[in-house]
Design a protein around this motif. Structure first.
Motif, mmCIF file in Angstrom:
data_model
loop_
_atom_site.group_PDB
_atom_site.id
_atom_site.type_symbol
_atom_site.label_atom_id
_atom_site.label_comp_id
_atom_site.label_asym_id
_atom_site.label_seq_id
_atom_site.Cartn_x
_atom_site.Cartn_y
_atom_site.Cartn_z
ATOM 1 N N MET A 1 0.845 -1.192 0.000
ATOM 2 C CA MET A 1 0.000 0.000 0.000
ATOM 3 C C MET A 1 0.886 1.250 0.000
ATOM 4 N N ASN A 2 0.724 2.112 -1.027
ATOM 5 C CA ASN A 2 1.569 3.290 -1.139
ATOM 6 C C ASN A 2 1.211 4.346 -0.112
ATOM 7 N N GLN A 3 -0.039 4.520 0.170
ATOM 8 C CA GLN A 3 -0.447 5.518 1.141
ATOM 9 C C GLN A 3 -1.584 4.942 1.985
ATOM 10 N N PRO A 4 -1.729 5.397 3.221
ATOM 11 C CA PRO A 4 -2.769 4.819 4.075
ATOM 12 C C PRO A 4 -4.170 5.163 3.559
ATOM 13 N N ALA A 5 -4.994 4.148 3.440
ATOM 14 C CA ALA A 5 -6.384 4.345 3.026
ATOM 15 C C ALA A 5 -7.334 4.194 4.198
ATOM 16 N N PHE A 6 -6.860 3.535 5.271
ATOM 17 C CA PHE A 6 -7.694 3.301 6.441
ATOM 18 C C PHE A 6 -6.883 3.580 7.698
ATOM 19 N N ARG A 7 -7.602 3.717 8.800
ATOM 20 C CA ARG A 7 -6.940 3.974 10.071
ATOM 21 C C ARG A 7 -7.823 3.496 11.205
ATOM 22 N N LEU A 8 -7.205 3.349 12.373
ATOM 23 C CA LEU A 8 -7.915 3.028 13.603
ATOM 24 C C LEU A 8 -7.754 4.202 14.556
ATOM 25 N N VAL A 9 -8.863 4.606 15.183
ATOM 26 C CA VAL A 9 -8.832 5.696 16.155
ATOM 27 C C VAL A 9 -9.288 5.131 17.493
ATOM 28 N N MET A 10 -8.466 5.307 18.524
ATOM 29 C CA MET A 10 -8.813 4.770 19.839
ATOM 30 C C MET A 10 -9.885 5.652 20.482
ATOM 31 N N ARG A 11 -11.013 5.059 20.719
ATOM 32 C CA ARG A 11 -12.101 5.757 21.399
ATOM 33 C C ARG A 11 -12.010 5.569 22.909
ATOM 34 N N LYS A 12 -11.581 4.393 23.329
ATOM 35 C CA LYS A 12 -11.494 4.092 24.754
ATOM 36 C C LYS A 12 -10.259 3.236 24.972
ATOM 37 N N GLY A 13 -9.465 3.574 25.997
ATOM 38 C CA GLY A 13 -8.255 2.819 26.265
ATOM 39 C C GLY A 13 -7.201 3.696 26.917
ATOM 40 N N PRO A 14 -5.945 3.247 26.899
ATOM 41 C CA PRO A 14 -4.882 4.011 27.576
ATOM 42 C C PRO A 14 -4.583 5.342 26.890
ATOM 43 N N MET A 15 -4.859 5.488 25.573
ATOM 44 C CA MET A 15 -4.566 6.747 24.856
ATOM 45 C C MET A 15 -5.759 7.121 23.976
ATOM 46 N N PRO A 16 -6.846 7.628 24.562
ATOM 47 C CA PRO A 16 -8.015 7.997 23.754
ATOM 48 C C PRO A 16 -7.657 9.067 22.729
ATOM 49 N N GLY A 17 -8.164 8.899 21.502
ATOM 50 C CA GLY A 17 -7.876 9.826 20.425
ATOM 51 C C GLY A 17 -6.660 9.467 19.602
ATOM 52 N N VAL A 97 -12.095 2.574 16.556
ATOM 53 C CA VAL A 97 -13.049 2.822 15.479
ATOM 54 C C VAL A 97 -12.318 2.706 14.154
ATOM 55 N N PHE A 98 -12.882 1.910 13.221
ATOM 56 C CA PHE A 98 -12.291 1.733 11.900
ATOM 57 C C PHE A 98 -12.819 2.826 10.985
ATOM 58 N N GLU A 99 -11.876 3.661 10.444
ATOM 59 C CA GLU A 99 -12.259 4.787 9.608
ATOM 60 C C GLU A 99 -11.481 4.782 8.308
ATOM 61 N N SER A 100 -11.982 5.554 7.347
ATOM 62 C CA SER A 100 -11.228 5.818 6.129
ATOM 63 C C SER A 100 -10.239 6.946 6.404
ATOM 64 N N ALA A 101 -9.049 6.824 5.882
ATOM 65 C CA ALA A 101 -8.043 7.857 6.090
ATOM 66 C C ALA A 101 -8.413 9.146 5.383
ATOM 67 N N TYR A 102 -9.382 9.087 4.449
ATOM 68 C CA TYR A 102 -9.814 10.264 3.712
ATOM 69 C C TYR A 102 -11.103 10.830 4.272
ATOM 70 N N PHE A 103 -11.515 10.353 5.419
ATOM 71 C CA PHE A 103 -12.783 10.800 6.002
ATOM 72 C C PHE A 103 -12.662 12.246 6.483
ATOM 73 N N ASP A 104 -13.614 13.066 6.043
ATOM 74 C CA ASP A 104 -13.657 14.469 6.448
ATOM 75 C C ASP A 104 -14.882 14.659 7.325
ATOM 76 N N PRO A 105 -14.720 14.891 8.635
ATOM 77 C CA PRO A 105 -15.902 15.019 9.513
ATOM 78 C C PRO A 105 -16.819 16.151 9.115
ATOM 79 N N ALA A 106 -16.265 17.211 8.407
ATOM 80 C CA ALA A 106 -17.099 18.355 8.036
ATOM 81 C C ALA A 106 -17.895 18.088 6.774
#
Length: 217
Positions: A1-17, A97-106
């Motif tokens: 994979m040349n560039q990240p298309a997906f990511r994980l964001v910690m919602r709950k745990g030792p490092m939220p966010g 949380v499994f997200e797209s790396a191109y996700f724009d919350p706005a």
């Protein structure tokens, strides 16, 4: 994979966010420092889950964890294809949380140019057109009674309602004869009844019983 298309964001745990970019075709998550993503929590096993990139999507599978792995509250019993926005839980303390790396919350829709390779294009939501407003028909006052079709005021002028028809003489006589016959019939029945009563009283010698005060019995 040349560039990240997906990511994980910690919602709950030792490092939220905390954001974990998924840049490899295989990503192992666990407590051991040799893993691709290290989460230092007592509920996380040394090697907890594996994410494999297949056909443009990530497939998650539990690899023998002690406290189990869950997706959207359902325990993983085998491989599961992750969808955008799904929640991964490791044990009881960690949520990702499994997200797209191109996700724009706005933004409400992901643009076609930012669509990652291997993912089908998402259709742009088009709201249904509002129904055209139609003006209700104007209220029309009903016509007055004299102006209705077929009404003629002259037709009712100088007209006197006719009286009841006179009963023919023949019908009057027929009615009188009927009452006369009925009266005669009643008289005959009364006489017959008296004769029968006298016969019964004489047969059973009941004269003194009924007429003792007259006969002096």
């Amino acid at each position: 994979m040349n560039q990240p298309a997906f990511r994980l964001v910690m919602r709950k745990g030792p490092m939220p966010g905390q954001v974990y970019e998924l840049v490899k075709n295989e990503v192992v998550i666990g407590r051991d420092i040799t893993n691709d993503i290290v989460i230092n929590d007592s509920e996380v096993s040394r090697r907890h889950v594996r994410l494999a990139f297949e056909a443009g999507r990530y497939v998650i599978q539990d690899i023998g964890s002690t406290n189990g792995s869950f997706v959207n509250g359902q325990r993983l019993m085998g491989p599961h294809v992750l969808g955008i926005g799904e929640t991964i839980q490791l044990g009881e303390n960690v949520q990702l949380v499994f997200e797209s790396a191109y996700f724009d919350p706005a933004a409400t829709v992901m643009s076609g140019s930012a669509q990652p390779a291997g993912m089908p294009a998402q259709p742009v939501y088009q709201p249904p057109p509002a129904p055209a407003y139609q003006q209700p028909p104007a209220y029309q006052q009903p016509p007055a009674y004299p102006s209705q079709p077929g009404y003629s005021q002259q037709a009712y002028v100088n007209q006197v309602p006719e009286g009841p028809e006179e009963i023919p003489v023949a019908l009057k006589k027929k009615g009188a004869n009927t009452w006369l016959l009925a009266g005669c019939g009643c008289l005959v029945l009364a006489v017959i009844g008296l004769v029968i009563a006298a016969f019964v009283i004489d047969y059973f010698q009941l004269w003194c019983t009924f007429f003792g005060f007259i006969l002096g019995c």
